[in-house]
Structure formats: C-alpha cells, structure tokens
Design a protein around this motif. Structure first.
Motif, PDB file in Angstrom:
ATOM      1  N   PHE A  21       0.831  -1.203   0.000  1.00  0.00           N
ATOM      2  CA  PHE A  21       0.000   0.000   0.000  1.00  0.00           C
ATOM      3  C   PHE A  21       0.870   1.260   0.000  1.00  0.00           C
ATOM      4  CE2 PHE A  21      -2.757   3.314   1.473  1.00  0.00           C
ATOM      5  CZ  PHE A  21      -4.045   2.954   1.108  1.00  0.00           C
ATOM      6  N   PHE A  22       1.946   1.238   0.785  1.00  0.00           N
ATOM      7  CA  PHE A  22       2.815   2.411   0.918  1.00  0.00           C
ATOM      8  C   PHE A  22       4.156   2.231   0.197  1.00  0.00           C
ATOM      9  CE2 PHE A  22       0.038   2.662   4.669  1.00  0.00           C
ATOM     10  CZ  PHE A  22      -0.428   3.962   4.548  1.00  0.00           C
ATOM     11  N   GLN A  23       4.190   1.359  -0.792  1.00  0.00           N
ATOM     12  CA  GLN A  23       5.459   1.066  -1.460  1.00  0.00           C
ATOM     13  C   GLN A  23       6.117   2.321  -2.026  1.00  0.00           C
ATOM     14  OE1 GLN A  23       5.249  -1.907  -4.551  1.00  0.00           O
ATOM     15  NE2 GLN A  23       7.452  -1.937  -4.878  1.00  0.00           N
ATOM     16  N   ASN A  24       5.335   3.189  -2.635  1.00  0.00           N
ATOM     17  CA  ASN A  24       5.913   4.398  -3.214  1.00  0.00           C
ATOM     18  C   ASN A  24       6.591   5.260  -2.162  1.00  0.00           C
ATOM     19  OD1 ASN A  24       6.110   6.362  -5.548  1.00  0.00           O
ATOM     20  ND2 ASN A  24       5.036   7.610  -4.049  1.00  0.00           N
ATOM     21  N   SER A  25       5.976   5.381  -0.978  1.00  0.00           N
ATOM     22  CA  SER A  25       6.574   6.169   0.105  1.00  0.00           C
ATOM     23  C   SER A  25       7.828   5.499   0.644  1.00  0.00           C
ATOM     24  CB  SER A  25       5.565   6.344   1.245  1.00  0.00           C
ATOM     25  OG  SER A  25       4.375   6.920   0.786  1.00  0.00           O
ATOM     26  N   LEU A  26       7.804   4.181   0.734  1.00  0.00           N
ATOM     27  CA  LEU A  26       8.935   3.449   1.294  1.00  0.00           C
ATOM     28  C   LEU A  26      10.160   3.477   0.387  1.00  0.00           C
ATOM     29  CD1 LEU A  26       6.971   0.363   2.692  1.00  0.00           C
ATOM     30  CD2 LEU A  26       8.031   2.210   4.014  1.00  0.00           C
ATOM     31  N   LEU A  27       9.964   3.816  -0.882  1.00  0.00           N
ATOM     32  CA  LEU A  27      11.106   3.911  -1.791  1.00  0.00           C
ATOM     33  C   LEU A  27      12.100   4.971  -1.335  1.00  0.00           C
ATOM     34  CD1 LEU A  27       9.362   3.623  -5.290  1.00  0.00           C
ATOM     35  CD2 LEU A  27      10.705   1.895  -4.104  1.00  0.00           C
ATOM     36  N   SER A  28      11.597   6.019  -0.651  1.00  0.00           N
ATOM     37  CA  SER A  28      12.492   7.079  -0.161  1.00  0.00           C
ATOM     38  C   SER A  28      13.315   6.602   1.030  1.00  0.00           C
ATOM     39  CB  SER A  28      11.676   8.315   0.238  1.00  0.00           C
ATOM     40  OG  SER A  28      10.760   7.998   1.276  1.00  0.00           O
ATOM     41  N   VAL A  29      12.866   5.516   1.674  1.00  0.00           N
ATOM     42  CA  VAL A  29      13.603   4.935   2.798  1.00  0.00           C
ATOM     43  C   VAL A  29      14.717   4.036   2.279  1.00  0.00           C
ATOM     44  CG1 VAL A  29      13.444   3.486   4.850  1.00  0.00           C
ATOM     45  CG2 VAL A  29      11.561   5.032   4.259  1.00  0.00           C
ATOM     46  N   SER A  30      14.372   3.188   1.313  1.00  0.00           N
ATOM     47  CA  SER A  30      15.356   2.280   0.718  1.00  0.00           C
ATOM     48  C   SER A  30      14.885   1.865  -0.667  1.00  0.00           C
ATOM     49  CB  SER A  30      15.547   1.044   1.594  1.00  0.00           C
ATOM     50  OG  SER A  30      16.361   0.079   0.943  1.00  0.00           O
ATOM     51  N   THR A  31      15.808   1.819  -1.607  1.00  0.00           N
ATOM     52  CA  THR A  31      15.470   1.388  -2.967  1.00  0.00           C
ATOM     53  C   THR A  31      15.115  -0.096  -3.020  1.00  0.00           C
ATOM     54  OG1 THR A  31      17.829   1.009  -3.413  1.00  0.00           O
ATOM     55  CG2 THR A  31      16.902   3.152  -4.053  1.00  0.00           C
ATOM     56  N   LEU A  32      15.429  -0.822  -1.961  1.00  0.00           N
ATOM     57  CA  LEU A  32      15.082  -2.245  -1.910  1.00  0.00           C
ATOM     58  C   LEU A  32      13.573  -2.454  -1.985  1.00  0.00           C
ATOM     59  CD1 LEU A  32      17.551  -3.583   0.829  1.00  0.00           C
ATOM     60  CD2 LEU A  32      17.695  -3.917  -1.642  1.00  0.00           C
ATOM     61  N   PHE A  33      12.817  -1.463  -1.516  1.00  0.00           N
ATOM     62  CA  PHE A  33      11.360  -1.589  -1.554  1.00  0.00           C
ATOM     63  C   PHE A  33      10.825  -1.569  -2.986  1.00  0.00           C
ATOM     64  CE2 PHE A  33      11.788  -0.143   2.884  1.00  0.00           C
ATOM     65  CZ  PHE A  33      10.986  -1.101   3.513  1.00  0.00           C
ATOM     66  N   SER A  34      11.644  -1.140  -3.934  1.00  0.00           N
ATOM     67  CA  SER A  34      11.193  -1.131  -5.328  1.00  0.00           C
ATOM     68  C   SER A  34      11.057  -2.543  -5.878  1.00  0.00           C
ATOM     69  CB  SER A  34      12.171  -0.330  -6.200  1.00  0.00           C
ATOM     70  OG  SER A  34      13.452  -0.952  -6.235  1.00  0.00           O
ATOM     71  N   TYR A  35      11.636  -3.521  -5.167  1.00  0.00           N
ATOM     72  CA  TYR A  35      11.580  -4.910  -5.639  1.00  0.00           C
ATOM     73  C   TYR A  35      10.525  -5.742  -4.909  1.00  0.00           C
ATOM     74  CZ  TYR A  35      16.036  -3.702  -7.802  1.00  0.00           C
ATOM     75  OH  TYR A  35      17.018  -3.097  -8.552  1.00  0.00           O
ATOM     76  N   VAL A  36       9.763  -5.112  -4.016  1.00  0.00           N
ATOM     77  CA  VAL A  36       8.774  -5.859  -3.244  1.00  0.00           C
ATOM     78  C   VAL A  36       7.740  -6.498  -4.159  1.00  0.00           C
ATOM     79  CG1 VAL A  36       6.906  -5.685  -1.555  1.00  0.00           C
ATOM     80  CG2 VAL A  36       9.068  -4.495  -1.150  1.00  0.00           C
ATOM     81  N   ASP A  37       7.208  -5.724  -5.107  1.00  0.00           N
ATOM     82  CA  ASP A  37       6.177  -6.259  -5.999  1.00  0.00           C
ATOM     83  C   ASP A  37       6.722  -7.376  -6.870  1.00  0.00           C
ATOM     84  OD1 ASP A  37       7.554  -3.841  -6.970  1.00  0.00           O
ATOM     85  OD2 ASP A  37       6.574  -4.303  -8.868  1.00  0.00           O
ATOM     86  N   GLU A  38       7.976  -7.226  -7.361  1.00  0.00           N
ATOM     87  CA  GLU A  38       8.584  -8.297  -8.150  1.00  0.00           C
ATOM     88  C   GLU A  38       8.786  -9.558  -7.316  1.00  0.00           C
ATOM     89  OE1 GLU A  38       9.595  -5.184  -8.531  1.00  0.00           O
ATOM     90  OE2 GLU A  38       9.696  -4.785 -10.700  1.00  0.00           O
ATOM     91  N   LEU A  39       9.178  -9.360  -6.048  1.00  0.00           N
ATOM     92  CA  LEU A  39       9.381 -10.504  -5.159  1.00  0.00           C
ATOM     93  C   LEU A  39       8.062 -11.246  -4.930  1.00  0.00           C
ATOM     94  CD1 LEU A  39      11.209 -12.149  -3.286  1.00  0.00           C
ATOM     95  CD2 LEU A  39      10.697 -10.511  -1.463  1.00  0.00           C
ATOM     96  N   VAL A  40       6.997 -10.488  -4.711  1.00  0.00           N
ATOM     97  CA  VAL A  40       5.675 -11.103  -4.527  1.00  0.00           C
ATOM     98  C   VAL A  40       5.277 -11.876  -5.781  1.00  0.00           C
ATOM     99  CG1 VAL A  40       3.205 -10.607  -4.271  1.00  0.00           C
ATOM    100  CG2 VAL A  40       4.877  -9.415  -2.833  1.00  0.00           C
TER     101      VAL A  40
END
Length: 409
Positions: A21-40
């Motif tokens: 839900f907050f993936q876009n916001s979490l990208l500013s914390v770490s670029t690793l969150f950009s791969y969450v959807d791919e991992l899922v």
C-alpha cells in the motif's frame, strides 16, 4: 502450534499488504522496496508451478512462456539491450500481473487465509491515513501547503507528499477494495469511508480519477440498485461514458504532435515496421527497465533530446504500455499478448461466478476495468500498483478455502 502458524501467516499478510500500500513512500527509505512487488510476483509463480494446476490456468502459463521465449530470442538476435539484469527485470515486470493471478488464485483455493483478521490489521493503518489525506486535501483547496502538482480547472491538484497525483489515485483504489471487502465480510456500512476515498481521488483533479469514480458508481447502480446478475449492454454504456469523459485527455496525450505518448506511438509503429516480424526484445522500448538502463533505441528515435525522456530525466519513458508491447514483441506476438490479457480477464470473470453477491461482482468488474483503463494512458499492467491491487482483490474477492463459509454467510 497450529493456532500460532495461523496467526503468523495472518501477520505476514498484513505486513505485505501495508508495505505494498505504501510502497511508493517506502522507496524514499530504501530502494530495496522497489523490488517488493517483483518478489511477490516471483513467489506467486513459484507456488503456481509447485504442484498440479487447472487446465485453463496451465494454458495461460504456456502462452506467457512462449511470449517470453520470443522476446528473449529477439534480445539475442538483435542485441539492442546488453544488460542481462535489465532483461530479467523486464520479463518479471511484463508478466507480474499474470504471475500474481496464477499463484495467488491457486493459493487462496488450496490454503486460504483469515481475511477478517487481515482486514482488521490493515485498517489500523489505512483508515487513520485516509483521515490525514482528507484533512490535507481540504487544506490544499484553501491555501498553498506545498502539496499540489500544479493547477487544473482553477484549483490546485492534490498530490500530498508524492509529487504526482497518480500515486494517490492508486492508493484510493486500494482503499475502496479494502472497504468493500469489509462490507462483504462484516456486513459493515462503509459508505462514509468510501465517500472520503472518492473525495481524495477527486481532489487530484485527474481525468483518470473521475473515470474510475464514474465506473464504480455505474457498477453500484447496475449490480446493487438494478440487481443485474451479469453485464451485457451495460458495459457498452459504461464504455461510452468513459469515452466521452476521457476523449479530451486522450486527444491531448495521443493526438498532439510532440506529446511524449504520441511520440511513443509513432516510435512503436516505426519499430514494428523495421523489425517485422520480430520485436526489439525485453527492456528496449517503453518499459521501466528500458528507461532505467536507457535503451539505444531512444537515441535512434531522437527521444534523448526531449525533456522528460533523457538519461537524467526519464519520467515519460515508462508511461506507455501498448506501444511497449508492440515494439518489444513485434506485431504477431503483441497480438498474442493481447489475447493472453483477454484470456486472463475471461478467467477472472468465470472464477467470479463462485460468489454471486453484488459486492463481489462490483469489485470484479471494477478491478478489471481499472486495470484495462489505466493501461491505456500508463504502463499500469507493468507497474508495481497492479501487484498491490491484484493481491488485495484476490485475497478478499476470490474463493477462499480458509473462510469460504463465513464469506458466503
């Protein structure tokens, strides 16, 4: 021990949904969150292939696999994109909408999850967040608080802290799915919350937001007020409304000479002709990977000299879905890819027959129309947002082995 496993699984689903839900916001914390959807998506497809599958879903997987092989062959044949990482990322990105459907639909029918507890956990974060958005959206109307993305119709376009209203629109579609699920599972009236979500969407002043709201209201009218079991001619009526409301924006984006989307369409036509019957391969045109790893085709087509389409400013380079499909796969396999999407939609509509409630039907059609409509003016089917929307839809509106009885009650 069994109870502990169930609670742990529920907590994991809650965490995954909140992160998505907050993936876009979490990208500013770490670029690793950009791969969450791919991992899922990868986990979903691995689960899908781990056991026996239904014939219709197996057919979808086979067609997708053949398209992948064709795209990879085009990569090897022409060598336009030299980065293997870019190619792998693009393969996952192009098919993650299907991966999530294949894997999660199988998981829900075989194992299921406690949707009631998951909803309670997610709403402890989502509902307070929605109130915060409503407050700042109202404040943005009366004074400049630095949360707008320009003006339209004489008003500031609300974007909160994201810089672009599109992220808010996506989040509000997630919220409506969750609120509708709570109505289905708890018979809870969420009319006020749904109105608030709609108001946040309206505050963005984006045409897509208005279109999605019109579609949702039309579906509510047909399924809840008119008690329709299926949509036939009504789909044509909804399509006409969408066309009338969206025509001006469509003309602006696609018919205006020099507009990025118009340039991408013209570029795709040029590439389809020059490479016929082949495509240019994965990560070469219109995809996020093609922009991130800057495809040589962009220099060839003259995109590199246009603002928003350069190596340092690539905001317009991953916003074109159909041109990407036709350029990267070529005419023949692009048509096969569109057939794959049609089969995907047909499967979802057929699976929907297992639940005959108006709320389920509204969400099924809303999900499909949102995905298809959003892919006309953006690369939604290859965007991380499609994974979030899909996960929420399939968890809460797909046959669930764990709590099917409660759901039907």
């Amino acid at each position: 021990m069994k109870s502990y496993r169930i609670e742990a699984k529920t907590a994991l689903f809650v965490i995954i949904l909140i992160v998505l839900f907050f993936q876009n916001s979490l990208l500013s914390v770490s670029t690793l969150f950009s791969y969450v959807d791919e991992l899922v998506a990868v986990i979903a497809i691995l689960y899908f292939i781990s056991g026996t599958v239904r014939a219709d879903k197996f057919t979808l997987a086979v067609i997708a696999f053949l398209i992948m092989l064709w795209g990879l062959f085009c990569n090897m044949h022409f060598g336009i994109q030299e980065s293997m990482i870019a190619i792998v990322e693009d393969v996952i990105s192009n098919f993650k909408f299907l991966f999530v459907y294949l894997g999660l639909s199988k998981y829900m029918s075989e194992r299921g999850c406690d949707t009631s507890k998951i909803l309670k956990g997610v709403f402890t974060v989502v509902k307070p967040y929605l109130l915060i958005l409503v407050f700042f959206a109202a404040l943005n109307l009366v004074t400049d608080i630095g949360m707008d993305a320009g003006t339209r119709y004489g008003f500031r376009m609300f974007s909160f802290v994201y810089g672009t209203p599109g992220h808010l629109i996506n989040q509000m579609t997630y919220a409506i799915v969750l609120l509708s699920a709570e109505e289905e599972h708890f018979e809870k009236k969420n009319f006020i919350w749904e109105v608030l979500s709609g108001l946040v969407m309206v505050s963005t002043l984006k045409t897509r937001a208005f279109l999605l709201i019109v579609i949702y209201l039309a579906l509510v009218y047909f399924f809840k007020i008119r008690n329709r079991r299926r949509l036939g001619l009504e789909i044509g009526i909804v399509g006409l409304l969408v066309a009338l409301l969206g025509y001006s924006q469509f003309e602006h984006y696609f018919a205006t000479d020099g507009a990025p989307r118009q340039m991408f369409v013209a570029g795709a036509v040029k590439l389809v002709r020059e490479y016929f019957p082949f495509g240019t391969g994965f990560a070469t045109y219109g995809s996020d990977a093609a922009g991130t790893y800057y495809s040589p085709l962009y220099n060839y087509l003259g995109f590199s000299s246009r603002w928003g389409m350069t190596t340092t400013n690539s905001q317009f380079l991953n916003d074109n879905y159909l041109p990407m499909v036709f350029a990267q796969f070529g005419l023949i396999f692009a048509v096969i890819f569109l057939i794959l999407i049609a089969m995907y939609v047909r499967n979802i509509l057929r699976d929907d027959k297992q639940f005959d409630t108006p709320g389920c039907k509204i969400m099924t059609y809303a999900f499909i129309l949102d995905v298809l409509l959003s892919s006309i003016q953006s690369s939604y089917l290859a965007h991380y947002s499609v994974v979030t929307l899909s996960v929420m839809f399939f968890i809460f509106f797909y046959p669930n082995r764990h709590n099917t009885i409660n759901y039907l009650d």
